[in-house]
Design a protein around this motif. Structure first.
Motif, PDB file in Angstrom:
ATOM      1  N   ALA A   8       1.004  -1.141  -0.202  1.00  0.00           N
ATOM      2  CA  ALA A   8       0.146   0.021   0.063  1.00  0.00           C
ATOM      3  C   ALA A   8       0.922   1.286  -0.028  1.00  0.00           C
ATOM      4  N   GLY A   9       1.927   1.211   0.712  1.00  0.00           N
ATOM      5  CA  GLY A   9       2.831   2.233   0.797  1.00  0.00           C
ATOM      6  C   GLY A   9       3.311   2.559  -0.476  1.00  0.00           C
ATOM      7  N   GLU A  10       3.971   1.541  -1.284  1.00  0.00           N
ATOM      8  CA  GLU A  10       4.794   1.687  -2.364  1.00  0.00           C
ATOM      9  C   GLU A  10       3.701   2.276  -3.832  1.00  0.00           C
ATOM     10  N   LEU A  11       2.433   1.572  -3.415  1.00  0.00           N
ATOM     11  CA  LEU A  11       1.504   1.963  -4.626  1.00  0.00           C
ATOM     12  C   LEU A  11       1.125   3.536  -4.081  1.00  0.00           C
ATOM     13  N   ALA A  12       0.993   4.128  -3.018  1.00  0.00           N
ATOM     14  CA  ALA A  12       0.736   5.373  -2.909  1.00  0.00           C
ATOM     15  C   ALA A  12       1.858   6.259  -3.283  1.00  0.00           C
ATOM     16  N   ALA A  13       2.967   5.854  -3.063  1.00  0.00           N
ATOM     17  CA  ALA A  13       4.200   6.611  -3.207  1.00  0.00           C
ATOM     18  C   ALA A  13       4.446   6.590  -4.907  1.00  0.00           C
ATOM     19  N   ALA A  14       3.964   5.727  -5.572  1.00  0.00           N
ATOM     20  CA  ALA A  14       4.243   5.642  -6.941  1.00  0.00           C
ATOM     21  C   ALA A  14       3.170   6.418  -7.560  1.00  0.00           C
ATOM     22  N   ALA A  96       4.605   8.397   3.602  1.00  0.00           N
ATOM     23  CA  ALA A  96       3.780   9.467   3.908  1.00  0.00           C
ATOM     24  C   ALA A  96       2.272   9.066   3.792  1.00  0.00           C
ATOM     25  N   VAL A  97       1.462   9.922   4.814  1.00  0.00           N
ATOM     26  CA  VAL A  97       0.067   9.687   4.669  1.00  0.00           C
ATOM     27  C   VAL A  97      -0.550  10.676   3.894  1.00  0.00           C
ATOM     28  N   THR A  98      -1.137  10.036   2.651  1.00  0.00           N
ATOM     29  CA  THR A  98      -1.682  10.861   1.495  1.00  0.00           C
ATOM     30  C   THR A  98      -3.093  10.740   1.787  1.00  0.00           C
ATOM     31  N   PRO A  99      -3.877  12.240   1.669  1.00  0.00           N
ATOM     32  CA  PRO A  99      -5.254  12.104   1.603  1.00  0.00           C
ATOM     33  C   PRO A  99      -5.757  11.226   0.691  1.00  0.00           C
ATOM     34  N   VAL A 100      -6.982  10.793   0.704  1.00  0.00           N
ATOM     35  CA  VAL A 100      -7.651   9.984  -0.249  1.00  0.00           C
ATOM     36  C   VAL A 100      -8.683  10.865  -0.935  1.00  0.00           C
TER      37      VAL A 100
END
Length: 101
Positions: A8-14, A96-100
């Motif tokens: 999940a972290g890598e998907l968000a970071a990408a 990093a927390v990314t807003p949805v």
């Protein structure tokens, strides 16, 4: 759980680039997976006897431990924390927390 967190972290970071995220996931998880597999192989060797004498010793050891008072078995259990320590020592990066939305 750890794998799901890293993915999940890598998907968000990408930023939605799943190919980049999957490659980063493989890099992040590689060493953790190797350590887990080595731990599992060692645990299997100690839990699955390779000889009749080993089967006998494991069975008798189990009978002995189950016959001991609870406070003694609790103290014995606290001596065997290698697996817990191994998993507690696994470090992954904070994402990093990314807003949805």
């Amino acid at each position: 759980m750890l794998g799901a967190y890293v993915l999940a972290g890598e998907l968000a970071a990408a930023g939605g680039d799943h190919e980049r995220a999957f490659a980063a996931y493989e890099r992040e998880m590689g060493e953790l997976v190797r350590k887990s597999r080595a731990f599992a192989a060692g645990a299997a060797r100690s839990l699955i006897p390779a000889s009749r004498a080993g089967v006998w010793a494991l069975a008798r050891g189990g009978q002995l431990v189950s016959a001991l008072p609870a406070r003694v078995t609790t103290a014995l259990a606290k001596l065997n924390t290698g697996g817990v320590r191994m998993h507690d020592s696994m470090r992954v990066k904070d994402y990093a927390v990314t807003p949805v939305g």
